[in-house]
Design a protein around this motif. Structure first.
Motif, mmCIF file in Angstrom:
data_model
loop_
_atom_site.group_PDB
_atom_site.id
_atom_site.type_symbol
_atom_site.label_atom_id
_atom_site.label_comp_id
_atom_site.label_asym_id
_atom_site.label_seq_id
_atom_site.Cartn_x
_atom_site.Cartn_y
_atom_site.Cartn_z
ATOM 1 N N UNK A 11 0.800 -1.215 0.000
ATOM 2 C CA UNK A 11 0.000 0.000 0.000
ATOM 3 C C UNK A 11 0.836 1.271 0.000
ATOM 4 N N UNK A 12 0.421 2.223 -0.833
ATOM 5 C CA UNK A 12 1.005 3.560 -0.743
ATOM 6 C C UNK A 12 -0.110 4.560 -0.473
ATOM 7 N N UNK A 13 -1.273 4.045 -0.047
ATOM 8 C CA UNK A 13 -2.427 4.915 0.191
ATOM 9 C C UNK A 13 -2.451 5.332 1.651
ATOM 10 N N UNK A 14 -2.535 6.626 1.894
ATOM 11 C CA UNK A 14 -2.407 7.093 3.281
ATOM 12 C C UNK A 14 -3.505 6.551 4.178
ATOM 13 N N UNK B 113 -3.586 15.138 -1.793
ATOM 14 C CA UNK B 113 -4.067 13.855 -2.319
ATOM 15 C C UNK B 113 -3.550 12.669 -1.510
ATOM 16 N N UNK B 114 -2.394 12.787 -0.900
ATOM 17 C CA UNK B 114 -1.802 11.685 -0.127
ATOM 18 C C UNK B 114 -0.653 12.274 0.673
ATOM 19 N N UNK C 294 4.896 20.933 2.020
ATOM 20 C CA UNK C 294 4.848 20.981 0.557
ATOM 21 C C UNK C 294 3.495 20.700 -0.069
ATOM 22 N N UNK C 295 2.577 20.058 0.633
ATOM 23 C CA UNK C 295 1.383 19.619 -0.085
ATOM 24 C C UNK C 295 0.101 20.258 0.436
ATOM 25 N N UNK D 190 -8.641 11.039 -2.538
ATOM 26 C CA UNK D 190 -9.339 12.285 -2.250
ATOM 27 C C UNK D 190 -8.458 13.462 -2.634
ATOM 28 N N UNK D 191 -9.090 14.577 -2.882
ATOM 29 C CA UNK D 191 -8.376 15.832 -3.193
ATOM 30 C C UNK D 191 -7.346 15.655 -4.297
#
Lengths: 192, 533
Positions: B28-31, B108-109, B191-192, B525-526
């Motif tokens: 997984x790389x999904x937060x 987004x993540x 940064x995000x 999301x986002x």
């Protein structure tokens, strides 16, 4: 404000810079003891390990002040020796020369060389505790099953701070054979 | 190009294929998924550490040695602490950071999703190593268990068997894991953020984690260097901590507490961030003093880095040094008090309602303030020399860490569970859980203040007969406390499986970007950043 898409690329660089912080802190952990000594020397602060080599101690006329000196002996597991003090504590008059005997016995069937490391507690008393002769100045070779008496001659300087009424002289005997003495021996005698 | 369906929301994943089954979690790389993994891990560890606490309290129910030998008892005490700190509280807080920070700042993540995956799986590996360190002494030739207490002081830690080496490697792995996670959080926060969200518009939970993450990257390496020296002393003939070889065991204490004291704030701050969201929501007023709360958190972090040696008043430091550490420690009560007063001022004349998260938040304000009081008592040198290593200290830090850290996380679970699962939790069960927890907790730890003042030392398997009654009360409280925690996974599982549907804005007065999303939020999301006015 910032656009998140290029932000992700900048994130990688930022992370590398941030990684320098833990790397530095890890190195500081190892450097902390030498840095502490350096800072104490630069600012002239008193510190625990500051045994003052050859500090002149005025040996004044004996006073009536009595100080308790306790004796403590330690042998690590890899040294098959018995090491005991003749008595556990001594009341000494400051400024007078004292003699104290320790007994060492080699339980093994080999000849072993040992070296005793002295420590004074509390550390503030260290510079006022003067050893004129000590078995800890020399390597001590002891034959198989041999038993020997070890002598330390010392005095407590009258300049000992008034709030110190008792101090402990602790010895730890370490193995100091040819194998372990490849490095130059600790020259403790020059310190006193 | 795949299409995934989550709880009825159809989401088009246009960047990469989304793995399903075990690959969804392992790779997984999904937060959101990683956040969930963190919290499941934390829940498992919470019950492992809790079981150890139950064993300790069962042994202390009566004087004498009942069923834990001294070495094993001390091992249970040690691992209870290590598991709760490194296994339960830190991962749970990191899990919430993973879930909520991107939602709160409209990202987004996380900024570095693969690093995120690495930090979680290193944590899992570290957990496995820690279990090995507990199990090894039971095997033939395994040596003695770690019986030093979580502080791992030499010379005792130099004499423990190979379980100590496993523990040292555990600390290395866990340290790297939390440093990577912290770097990721800092980079994400800088940064995000969505366009228009300046640092001083950032939700306060994000600020709490910003301070926490900076603390972590500064302090974890100090512990790592300390345990590395321990490893060298044990196996490579060095004498960092061996007085006979020219070293000093006190050096380890300094390195440990340089980590250990700020660690308290690492555990505390994320929970205070959560409280700072809950109190305004259920008081239906914005947070009183946002700027000063941010300032208080930064000051707590900064001063907290400089006062570590108040854990070591009895080692024989100079008067000047202990005086400095005493004054510094007492100074911390100013920003902490400011934060607490801001919470109280937020409630003042608010239209308050008392759902489970709010009940926990109010309990935290009361109980943590009480821990602050005993903390000031312990900061004062002559007092501390009396209380040192007694049960008073045990009572103090459990009052600080269970409300200050654990209850904050519980509050967060109840606050955000509807957002995470899309269902409301059972409010009645939540309230029962809250009250049982309160009764159990106070019954366990309040009598320990008296035990400590009467002179009962900590970390000893047996005690004097005069301490029997208070210990029995404390143990009964601990069993109530421990058993009532079983309600937590029951409530969580029940909520995941069903319940009243939760709307986007779960709570009437909830504020922030996370509440503009559906509950549960879609997998991604986002992807297009929201705009903040």
């Amino acid at each position: 404000m910032r656009d998140p898409q290029p932000g992700e690329r900048r994130g990688g660089r930022g992370a590398l810079w941030l990684a320098l912080v833990p790397a530095t802190m890890f190195a500081v952990g190892f450097a902390i003891a030498p840095l502490y000594s350096l800072i104490c020397d630069v600012f002239g602060l008193q510190r625990a390990a500051a045994a003052v080599p050859g500090a002149p101690v005025a040996v004044a006329t004996p006073q009536n002040r009595l100080v308790t000196v306790r004796f403590d002996t330690n042998v690590p597991n890899d040294l098959p020796w018995d090491f005991v003090a003749d008595i556990r504590r001594l009341e000494v008059r400051v400024g007078t020369l004292q003699e104290m005997k320790f007994r060492v016995r080699n339980r093994s069937d080999q000849s072993i060389v040992g070296r005793a490391i002295p420590t004074i507690v509390p550390w503030q008393a260290e510079r006022h505790f003067i050893k004129t002769d000590c078995f800890c100045f020399r390597d001590q070779p002891i034959g198989p099953g041999e038993s020997r008496e070890m002598i330390v001659r010392f005095q407590v300087a009258p300049a000992l701070p008034d709030d110190i009424g008792a101090l402990t002289l602790s010895y730890t005997f370490l193995r100091h054979d040819a194998a372990t003495s490849a490095a130059p021996a600790l020259n403790l005698s020059s310190k006193e | 190009m795949s299409t995934v369906t989550i709880h009825g929301h159809e989401v088009h994943d246009h960047s990469h294929a989304t793995p399903t089954g075990w690959r969804r979690w392992l790779l997984s790389t999904n937060h959101k998924d990683i956040g969930t993994l963190y919290m499941i891990f934390a829940l498992l560890m919470l019950f492992t550490g809790g079981l150890m606490a139950m064993l300790v309290r069962a042994e202390l129910f009566m004087p004498g040695i009942q069923f834990l030998q001294p070495d094993l008892y001390n091992n249970m005490v040690t691992n209870h602490a290590l598991i709760m700190v490194f296994g339960a509280v830190m991962p749970a807080a990191a899990g919430m950071a993973n879930w909520m920070i991107p939602l709160m700042i409209g990202a987004p993540d996380m900024a570095l999703p693969r690093l995120n995956n690495l930090s979680f799986w290193m944590l899992a590996a570290g957990g496995l190593l820690l279990i090995c360190s507990i199990v090894v002494p039971f095997l033939p030739g395994g040596g003695t268990p770690v019986n030093t207490g979580w502080t791992l002081y030499p010379p005792l830690s130099l004499q423990v068997g190979m379980s100590m080496d496993l523990l040292i490697f555990t600390i290395h792995i866990l340290g790297i894991s939390s440093i990577l996670a912290s770097i990721n959080i800092i980079v994400t926060l800088f940064n995000t953020r969505a366009p228009g969200m300046t640092l001083m518009k950032m939700p306060i939970f994000c600020w709490a984690w910003m301070v926490t993450a900076f603390l972590l990257i500064l302090i974890m390496p100090a512990l790592a260097s300390g345990v590395t020296m321990l490893l060298f002393d044990r196996h490579f003939g060095t004498s960092f901590f061996n007085a006979a070889g020219g070293g000093d065991p006190v050096l380890f204490q300094h390195l440990f507490w340089f980590f250990g004291h700020p660690e308290v704030y690492v555990l505390l701050l994320p929970s205070m961030g959560i409280v700072a969201h809950i109190v305004p929501t259920f008081s239906r007023k914005p947070l009183f003093g946002y700027t000063s709360t941010v300032g208080a958190m930064i000051s707590i972090g900064a001063i907290g880095m400089l006062v570590w040696a108040h854990h070591q008043y009895t080692i024989g430091m100079s008067l000047a040094a202990v005086t400095y550490f005493m004054i510094g420690t007492i100074l911390i009560s100013i920003p902490v008090g400011l934060m607490i007063l801001n919470f109280i001022a937020t409630m003042w004349r608010g239209a308050m309602s008392f759902e489970t998260p709010m009940l926990f938040a109010i309990a935290i304000i009361l109980l943590f303030t009480f821990a602050g009081m005993t903390g000031v008592m312990l900061a004062v040198i002559p007092g501390d020399i009396q209380y040192h290593d007694s049960y008073f200290v045990v009572a103090h830090f459990h009052y600080a860490l269970i409300p200050g850290a654990l209850f904050g996380l519980y509050a967060g679970v109840f606050f955000w569970l509807p957002k995470w699962t899309g269902h409301m939790y059972d409010e009645k069960l939540g309230k029962i859980f809250f009250w049982l927890t309160m009764i159990g907790f106070n019954l366990t730890f309040f009598p320990q203040h008296f035990l400590g003042l009467a002179g009962m030392p900590r970390r000893i398997v047996d005690y004097n007969l005069v301490f029997t009654e208070f210990n029995a009360i404390s143990s009964i409280g601990a069993f109530i406390f421990g058993l009532s925690q079983i309600l937590l996974p029951i409530i969580i599982i029940k909520t995941i499986r069903g319940g009243r549907k939760a709307g986007d804005k779960v709570w009437e007065a909830a504020e922030g970007l996370e509440w503009t999303l559906p509950s549960p939020p879609p997998f991604h999301t986002f992807s297009d950043p929201p705009v903040i006015k």
